[in-house]
Enzyme design. Structure first.
Site, PDB file in Angstrom:
ATOM      1  N   CYS A 190       0.853  -1.187   0.000  1.00  0.00           N
ATOM      2  CA  CYS A 190       0.000   0.000   0.000  1.00  0.00           C
ATOM      3  C   CYS A 190       0.880   1.225   0.000  1.00  0.00           C
ATOM      4  O   CYS A 190       1.147   1.802   1.038  1.00  0.00           O
ATOM      5  CB  CYS A 190      -0.919  -0.008   1.216  1.00  0.00           C
ATOM      6  SG  CYS A 190      -2.037   1.387   1.267  1.00  0.00           S
ATOM      7  N   CYS A 226       0.658  30.246   4.916  1.00  0.00           N
ATOM      8  CA  CYS A 226      -0.262  31.333   5.264  1.00  0.00           C
ATOM      9  C   CYS A 226       0.060  31.853   6.663  1.00  0.00           C
ATOM     10  O   CYS A 226      -0.095  31.143   7.655  1.00  0.00           O
ATOM     11  CB  CYS A 226      -1.703  30.850   5.189  1.00  0.00           C
ATOM     12  SG  CYS A 226      -2.239  30.422   3.518  1.00  0.00           S
ATOM     13  N   LYS A 227       0.521  33.062   6.711  1.00  0.00           N
ATOM     14  CA  LYS A 227       0.844  33.745   7.959  1.00  0.00           C
ATOM     15  C   LYS A 227       0.250  35.150   7.891  1.00  0.00           C
ATOM     16  O   LYS A 227      -0.089  35.627   6.806  1.00  0.00           O
ATOM     17  CB  LYS A 227       2.370  33.828   8.151  1.00  0.00           C
ATOM     18  CG  LYS A 227       3.091  32.482   8.166  1.00  0.00           C
ATOM     19  CD  LYS A 227       2.780  31.712   9.421  1.00  0.00           C
ATOM     20  CE  LYS A 227       3.650  30.465   9.551  1.00  0.00           C
ATOM     21  NZ  LYS A 227       3.380  29.460   8.493  1.00  0.00           N
ATOM     22  N   PRO A 228       0.118  35.841   9.011  1.00  0.00           N
ATOM     23  CA  PRO A 228      -0.409  37.207   8.961  1.00  0.00           C
ATOM     24  C   PRO A 228       0.399  38.083   8.000  1.00  0.00           C
ATOM     25  O   PRO A 228       1.613  38.221   8.127  1.00  0.00           O
ATOM     26  CB  PRO A 228      -0.265  37.692  10.412  1.00  0.00           C
ATOM     27  CG  PRO A 228      -0.367  36.438  11.226  1.00  0.00           C
ATOM     28  CD  PRO A 228       0.331  35.386  10.402  1.00  0.00           C
ATOM     29  N   GLY A 229      -0.278  38.606   7.007  1.00  0.00           N
ATOM     30  CA  GLY A 229       0.362  39.518   6.067  1.00  0.00           C
ATOM     31  C   GLY A 229       1.138  38.881   4.946  1.00  0.00           C
ATOM     32  O   GLY A 229       1.741  39.588   4.133  1.00  0.00           O
ATOM     33  N   ARG A 230       1.122  37.554   4.828  1.00  0.00           N
ATOM     34  CA  ARG A 230       1.891  36.913   3.763  1.00  0.00           C
ATOM     35  C   ARG A 230       1.314  35.543   3.439  1.00  0.00           C
ATOM     36  O   ARG A 230       0.625  34.915   4.235  1.00  0.00           O
ATOM     37  CB  ARG A 230       3.362  36.770   4.138  1.00  0.00           C
ATOM     38  CG  ARG A 230       3.622  35.919   5.361  1.00  0.00           C
ATOM     39  CD  ARG A 230       4.980  35.249   5.293  1.00  0.00           C
ATOM     40  NE  ARG A 230       5.023  34.246   4.239  1.00  0.00           N
ATOM     41  CZ  ARG A 230       6.111  33.535   3.926  1.00  0.00           C
ATOM     42  NH1 ARG A 230       7.234  33.742   4.575  1.00  0.00           N
ATOM     43  NH2 ARG A 230       6.073  32.633   2.971  1.00  0.00           N
TER      44      ARG A 230
END
Length: 278
Positions: free
Chosen positions: A121, A261-265
Site C-alpha cells: 500500500c 499562510c501567515k499574517p500579512g503573507r
C-alpha cells in the site's frame, strides 16, 4: 438508523486522557505529574454491514468524518445517498455504521473486488498510479477571495482546536467565509481526518457554506488537494507548505492552492486569478 448528524455533544476533556508523565526542564530536576494526552482510536467505516476502511482518529464528529470521507473518496456524489448513520463502540474502537444507497453500495463492492488480492500500500485506496491526482472533473472558476481577509481567519483558527490547546496534538480544518470569518471548523489527530470532517459538515450545511475557502493548519499534501477538489472546494489555504504532487494536482484540477499562510503573507502555488490583493 439515527439522523445523519446525530451525535452526543461532549466536553473537550472527553477526548483527552490524563497520563503520568516525566517532565524535564533545564533549570529544574525531573518531575512527575499528570498531563493531558489526546485520544486516538481506530474508527471503522462500515457500509451496509461491510467494513470498508479503518482510520485512526479523534473520537468526535465522526458522522461528519464519515460523510466527508464518503464524498472525498468518491463513494457517493451527494449526502442524499447516505440514508443514516450510527456511531457504536466495538471491541477495540468505534464503528460508524452507514446506511448507503443500493446503487452506491454496488459500486463500492465493485471497487473492493478490484482491490482484492493486491498486496502493499504505497498510496492506500488508489487502484493504479494513473488514479493519483485525478479528480472527477476540473473545478469551475466561480469563487474569489480577498487576501486582506485571511489574517482574520488565521487569528481564530485555534478556536476550533480545544483539544489541541490542551495537548498540542491535533490538526484543524476550518471553512473561511469571503469576509474572513470562520463559519465552522473541526480538529483531529489526523490532518486528513480533520479535513474530511470539515468537508462532511460543509456538504450538509446551507448555501452560505458554498462561498469561501478551506483552511488547514497542516501542510498541503496531494490527498488534501484531491479531497478538496472532489468536494467542489476551489480554494485551499494551508498554514504550512505544499508538496510537489499537491501543486501538480491543484494545477490540473483548477484548484487555487496557497501555502505558508501567515499574517500579512502567503505563497500562491496555483491559479492566483481567484485571489484579490488589497
Amino acid at each position: 438508523m439515527n439522523n445523519i448528524l446525530s451525535e452526543e455533544v461532549l466536553n473537550v476533556t472527553d477526548f483527552t486522557t490524563s497520563r503520568q508523565l516525566t517532565l524535564w526542564k533545564r533549570e529544574d530536576l525531573q518531575s512527575s505529574q499528570l498531563d493531558d494526552v489526546a485520544e486516538e482510536v481506530p474508527v471503522a467505516l462500515v457500509y451496509n454491514g461491510i467494513s470498508h476502511v479503518v482510520m485512526m482518529a479523534s473520537p468526535k464528529d465522526l458522522t461528519h468524518f464519515a460523510m466527508g470521507f464518503s464524498l472525498s473518496e468518491g463513494i457517493i456524489d451527494s449526502p442524499r445517498e447516505i440514508y443514516g448513520m450510527d456511531v457504536v463502540p466495538s471491541c477495540n474502537g468505534l464503528e460508524v455504521q452507514i446506511d448507503l444507497s443500493s446503487r452506491r453500495f454496488m459500486g463500492l463492492k465493485a471497487r473492493r473486488r478490484a482491490l482484492a488480492g493486491r498486496t502493499g500500500c504505497g498510496v492506500c485506496g488508489v487502484e493504479q498510479l494513473n488514479d493519483i491526482g485525478k479528480p472527477v472533473q476540473p473545478l469551475p472558476f466561480s469563487q474569489t477571495f480577498n487576501l486582506g481577509n485571511l489574517d482574520r481567519a488565521l487569528k481564530h483558527l485555534n478556536d476550533f482546536q480545544p483539544t489541541g490547546k490542551l495537548t498540542g496534538c491535533t490538526h484543524a480544518a476550518a471553512w473561511v467565509m469571503p469576509s474572513g470569518e470562520l463559519a465552522g471548523g473541526h480538529e483531529d489527530v489526523g490532518r486528513h481526518v480533520a479535513l474530511d470532517k470539515l468537508l462532511g459538515r460543509r456538504a450538509t450545511e446551507g448555501e452560505e457554506w458554498r462561498q469561501g475557502a478551506a483552511l488547514v493548519s497542516s501542510r498541503a499534501s496531494y490527498e488534501m488537494v484531491q479531497k478538496s477538489a472532489m468536494c467542489g472546494v476551489e480554494i485551499l489555504f494551508a498554514v504550512s507548505a505544499a508538496t510537489t504532487l499537491a501543486v501538480d494536482v491543484a494545477e490540473r484540477c483548477n484548484l487555487t492552492l496557497v501555502g505558508f499562510c501567515k499574517p500579512g503573507r502567503a505563497t500562491i502555488y496555483t491559479h492566483p486569478q481567484r485571489l484579490i490583493a488589497d
